[in-house]
Design an enzyme around this catalytic site. Structure first.
Site: not given
Ligand code: UDP
Length: 377
Positions: A213
């Site tokens: 993403h």
């Molecule tokens: N996550 C989720 N469903 C999905 C993809 C990710 O619940 O289809 C959860 C994952 O377990 C983690 C969080 O979303 O807890 C991560 O979010 P994201 O990757 O959007 O953000 P980042 O951590 O990169 O800021």
């Protein structure tokens, strides 16, 4: 009669909900023990639909937000402006004693600025992380937020060192651990299979999970096409489950990637996503939070980025930084398939007690008695 001090808890986008939940649990427990403190859950509405917000409230048992700023979609500047304008009104109606922000999303930065300008001290959960890459919107959010944070709740020794090197005094840094991991450990026994588990006939360790993403990976058609081609080549026929982030969906629809072993889904709920992660042979991702969760679950993780703000997941955990050229995936995948992946260790204090530690410190700051219970280790 003076009323109990009010703490604002800010959550706006998917990775915030799992970080704020353990703080709410610990605040509710403190209140049940008689601690005279109130909190107000402010949802900015940066993510607003069921797959990116609603399902997390249900599955993590989050209370309904006390305030929803309903900012919705927009450019980063539009969202920042809308959050600031609307949160300012909330604070003008009732000023809180402290504003707690988590992570590194637009809501984190926008609410920190708004609170601090109205004289409300800011606590930043996950403060001190740096990727050094200013092309990432999250890095700007981290830098700005930390520049105006009063109290830092940190996840790692690296974050502590970063803050100290920025001149932050030790009395403002609280090394509490990782609330995202509190949530993971609490809900691990409840992980549940998503429909794709049966539809695609998945077997433990017999498939890969993919999440993408970051704007640098998903906004450009050629870039995303190239990434997908290398991931599918590297899978060597194994099923690849790809829960598609709304940002990614826009580009993916235009380029229309298909393969018999590619299983595209909507973003999965927390319990479903981590059910798959726990059973995957490996996860290929550009997420930050997922690199922490895979480290704790002991699942190999390949990160399609040049930098990480979470170097402990590489130094100690199961993560490897592949870089931005997806061709570099192949030697790593060969190593994985040959059984040569590192086992990894769990970073210190990622033990499920971060939320409790944070609330103990918050109550101390506010001069509120936390009741007489054993404190977290
Ligand atoms: N996550 C989720 N469903 C999905 C993809 C990710 O619940 O289809 C959860 C994952 O377990 C983690 C969080 O979303 O807890 C991560 O979010 P994201 O990757 O959007 O953000 P980042 O951590 O990169 O800021």
């Amino acid at each position: 009669m003076t009323s109990a001090p009010l703490i604002d808890l800010i959550a706006g986008a998917r990775p915030n909900f799992m970080k704020i939940a353990p703080i709410i649990d610990a605040l509710q427990a403190a209140r049940a023990r008689g601690a005279a403190v109130r909190f107000r859950l402010v949802h900015t509405g940066q993510h607003y639909d069921r797959t990116m917000s609603g399902s997390f409230f249900e599955q993590l048992g989050l209370p309904d937000p006390d305030v929803n700023l309903e900012v919705g979609s927009g450019t980063a500047a539009e969202q920042t402006a809308a959050i600031m304008t609307r949160y300012e009104q909330v604070l003008l109606r009732e000023k809180s004693a402290l504003c707690v922000v988590v992570g590194d999303v637009t809501s984190t930065m926008a609410c920190a600025i708004t609170a601090q300008k109205l004289g409300v001290p800011v606590a930043h959960v996950e403060g001190g992380l740096r990727s050094g890459d200013w092309s990432m919107p999250e890095e700007i959010n981290r830098l700005v937020t930390d520049a105006i944070t009063n109290y830092f709740f940190t996840t790692t020794e690296g974050a502590n060192a970063q803050l100290r090197s920025n001149g932050v005094g030790g009395e403002r840094i609280f090394f509490v651990g990782n609330t995202m991991i509190d949530t993971l450990l609490k809900h691990r026994p409840r992980f549940q299979a998503p429909p794709v588990w049966t539809h695609a006939g998945l077997r433990p360790q017999g498939f890969l999970v993919l999440t993408l993403h970051r704007p640098a990976n998903v906004d450009d058609e050629d870039r995303l096409r190239g990434l997908m081609a290398e991931v599918m080549r590297g899978a060597c026929g194994r099923p690849v489950v790809f829960p598609v982030h709304p940002r990614t969906a826009k580009t993916l629809q235009r380029i229309g990637v298909t393969a018999p072993n590619l299983h595209l889904t909507e973003p999965l709920s927390y319990l479903e996503f981590n059910f798959l992660v726990e059973r995957a042979q490996a996860v290929i991702t550009d997420s930050g939070g997922v690199t922490e969760e895979t480290t704790v679950l002991g699942v190999p993780c390949l990160t399609l980025r040049d930098t990480t703000e979470r170097p402990e997941t590489v130094a100690l955990g199961t993560n490897e930084l592949i870089g931005s050229d997806p061709v570099a995936l192949h030697p790593y995948l060969e190593k994985l398939y040959a059984g040569g992946w590192k086992r990894g260790a769990i970073p210190p204090r990622w033990d499920g007690f971060a939320g409790e530690r944070i609330v103990t410190h918050l109550l101390e700051r506010l001069g509120v008695s936390s009741g007489s219970v054993e404190s977290a280790p």
